[in-house]
Design a protein around this motif. Sequence first.
Motif, mmCIF file in Angstrom:
data_model
loop_
_atom_site.group_PDB
_atom_site.id
_atom_site.type_symbol
_atom_site.label_atom_id
_atom_site.label_comp_id
_atom_site.label_asym_id
_atom_site.label_seq_id
_atom_site.Cartn_x
_atom_site.Cartn_y
_atom_site.Cartn_z
ATOM 1 N N UNK A 59 5.844 -8.148 2.644
ATOM 2 C CA UNK A 59 4.656 -7.729 1.896
ATOM 3 C C UNK A 59 4.909 -6.364 1.266
ATOM 4 N N UNK A 60 4.488 -6.223 0.001
ATOM 5 C CA UNK A 60 4.658 -4.958 -0.730
ATOM 6 C C UNK A 60 3.289 -4.480 -1.191
ATOM 7 N N UNK A 61 2.922 -3.281 -0.724
ATOM 8 C CA UNK A 61 1.608 -2.711 -1.031
ATOM 9 C C UNK A 61 1.754 -1.556 -2.016
ATOM 10 N N UNK A 94 -1.665 -3.586 10.095
ATOM 11 C CA UNK A 94 -0.203 -3.640 10.129
ATOM 12 C C UNK A 94 0.336 -2.263 9.785
ATOM 13 N N UNK A 95 1.622 -2.095 10.014
ATOM 14 C CA UNK A 95 2.285 -0.841 9.655
ATOM 15 C C UNK A 95 3.238 -1.108 8.487
ATOM 16 N N UNK A 96 3.149 -0.271 7.460
ATOM 17 C CA UNK A 96 4.024 -0.377 6.286
ATOM 18 C C UNK A 96 4.791 0.937 6.126
ATOM 19 N N UNK A 97 5.927 0.846 5.429
ATOM 20 C CA UNK A 97 6.835 1.986 5.300
ATOM 21 C C UNK A 97 7.019 2.320 3.818
ATOM 22 N N UNK A 98 7.001 3.614 3.538
ATOM 23 C CA UNK A 98 7.132 4.095 2.163
ATOM 24 C C UNK A 98 8.535 3.842 1.642
ATOM 25 N N UNK A 142 4.988 2.698 -3.484
ATOM 26 C CA UNK A 142 5.307 1.385 -2.903
ATOM 27 C C UNK A 142 5.502 1.515 -1.386
ATOM 28 N N UNK A 143 4.833 0.629 -0.642
ATOM 29 C CA UNK A 143 4.992 0.546 0.810
ATOM 30 C C UNK A 143 5.333 -0.905 1.165
ATOM 31 N N UNK A 144 6.264 -1.090 2.124
ATOM 32 C CA UNK A 144 6.678 -2.446 2.485
ATOM 33 C C UNK A 144 6.479 -2.702 3.972
#
Length: 646
Positions: free
Chosen positions: A419-421, A230-234, A427-429
Motif C-alpha cells: 500500500x502506498x499512501x 497500520x504503520x507506514x514508512x516514509x 509518499x509512505x509505504x
Amino acid sequence: MRLIIAEKPSLARAIAEALPERQGRVEGAIVAGETTVTWCLGHLLEQAPPDAYDPAFKAWRLDHLPILPGRWKLTPRPKARSQLAVIRRLLKGASEVIHAGDPDREGQLLVQEVIEHLGWQGPVSRLLVSDLNRPAVQRALGRIEDNGRFLPLYRAAQSRARADWLYGINLTRAWTLTGRQAGHDGVLSVGRVQTPVLGLVVRRDAEIRDFAPRPFFVLWADLAVARGRLRAWWVPGETHPLDDQGRLLAREPAAALATRLPGAEGRLAALETRDKRQAAPLPYSLSALQVDAARRFGLSAKAVLDICQRLYERHKLITYPRSDCRHLPEEHWAAARSTLEGACGADAPLRGWLAGADFSRRSKAWNDKRVGAHHALAPTGKCADLSRLEKAEGDVFRLIARNVLAQFYPPLATREVKAEFTLLGECFRARGQEVLEPGWKPLFSTRDEAPPLPPLSEGEACRVLEAGVEDRETRPPEPFTDASLIKAMMNIGRYVEDPAVRRTLREHDGLGTEATRAGIIETLLERGYLVRRAKALRATRLGSALIASLPEAVGRPERTALWEQRLGAIAEAGDDPAPFVAALIEDLHGLLAAADAGRLRQALAQARGEEAPSPGRGKPASRRRGAPARGRRRSPGASRGKGSRS
C-alpha cells in the motif's frame, strides 16, 4: 566364486544379510554360498609420498619443485595392509568381482583403485546401495550393472586425487620453506580447496574489521484507516541526501516532517495485492541439512555428517547421506506412505505430521531427471525409536523425515499487500502478508507471522495518529558460521568477482563436495588457520598471514570452482583428464615462482601486530636446501582418506 568388495564393513554386512544363502565368517570376509563379501576400510591405498618417486625428495628443498610424478604410484595405508592382503588372496579364487563402493565419485575410486592395484583382469560389475535395510539391498542386488559405465566417474576421482597431490605437495613445500626464510617455524599448508575456503573467512573478517558504520534515519507514521490501523514508512525523494540503497543520511528532513504529521490526513494512492503459492522445501542434500541443523540446533557441519553416518550405518534409519541431490526417484513415490508410516510411528511429533499428510499428492521432489548416482536423504522405513537415540541424532532424523513428509502437504498460500499512501505531499509505504492456507508451514515453524494489513480500498482516506524518527546505523556483515560457510561453499559463484568466470559457473557448482565440506572446516581449525568463537568462525593471525602471502588467485574460489566444473565434465561427459592435469602443471610453475620470503615476512609481522618490514616485496626465495623444523614432515597435500581435500 563371486567376490563382492564393499566400501566398508557395515555395507558388507548389509549385503551379506540380503543374500539368500547361509552366511559364514572367514578372516576379513563373509561367505554366503558361492558369493564372498569382503570390504575396504575407507581408502586402503593413498597417493605415494614424494620420496617413493625419488629418495632425494624426502628432504624438502625448493630446487626440487615442482615434483611431477611420471608414473603415478599408490601405497597401502599403514592400518590397511592386512585387509589388502585378504582381498589379494580372495581375488586369486574369484571368477567375477562386484564393485560395491558408495554411490559417488569417491566411492567409485576407493574400490576400483584396489581392484586395479592388485592386478585383477577379469570382469567387474557394479552394485549401487544407498539404503542398508535388507529389502533395499535385495533390490539393488537385482539391478547389478556393468562397472564400465562408471569409468568416467573413476577417472574424475583419480584426477581429483592427483590434482590435490600436485597442488598440495608443491605449494605446501614452497610456502613452508619460504616461511623458514621469513622466520616462521612450522608447516604452512596450502591446498586447492582449503585455502580458498580460508580466503573466504579472511576476507569476511577484513570487511568486518574495516567496516565504518554510517548513521541513517527512518520515519514511521501510524495511520488510522477505514477498518483498522497500520504503520507506514516514509520514502524520501531524491532531493534528500540518500545512499545507494535509498536510506536517508540526514536526520533533519525526517524530524521536520515528523512534527507536521500527527493529525494530518491523506489517502491511499495505490494498492497492489498478490496471491502466492509456495511449494514445500525439497528433501535434503547433506549440505542443505548441515545448514539447517547448524541454524536450528547449533551443530557443526562435521557433527551433522557424523550423525548422518550413524543414522545410516548403525541405526539404518536413513538412506545414503553424502548426497548432493535434493530429489527422489519417481519409483519411491508409490511406497512413500508405507515408508513414512514405518519410520515415523514411534515418535509423537512425527506422528502428528504424518497424520496431516495427503499421500495422493505428488510434489516436484520425485524427478528421475534430477537424480544422479544418489538421491536426497530420506527415511528408510525402519521404525525410529528416538528415545534410544542421542538427542542430536533424533533432532537430525526429524529434520530429514519432516522434509519428506512436507512433500505431501498443500502449498503455503499467502496474500501479499503493498500500500502506498500520500500524506502532506509525501509518499509512505506499508506492506503486509496474510496466510490464506498454512499448508506445509506449521511443520517448519510455530512462530506467528507478522500481522496482515487491515482490509484496504484504493482511494480511501487515512489519518496520522502518531509519527516518529528512528536513528539507525549500517551494520557490518556477519562473521561466517558453520551454516553460512557451508552455504557459501555450495554457492561459490556468488563470491566470484570476475563477471566472465561467474557466467561460466552454474549455481550448484561449489567448493568441495557434500562428503568433504565439513572436513575442510575441521582441517582449517586443526591447522590453526580458523578458530571457533561461540558459533562464529574467524581467521587466526596465522591464517590471515598465509592468505596475504599467497598469490591472490590461490586464496580465491575461481580456480577451484572451475576445476570442479572440469572434473564434473570428466565424470558426466567422459572428457579426457589429460588436459586438466596438464593445465594444472602449467599453473603450478607460475605459482611456485611467486613464493616470496619478503612478502611472507611482512604478512607474518602484520598478523602479529609488529612493525612491518619494508613495503618492498623482497627478493624471491632462494633455491636452497631446507626442511620444516617442526610440524608434520608429510605434506598435507597428500591423499589422507576418502574424500580428502588439501
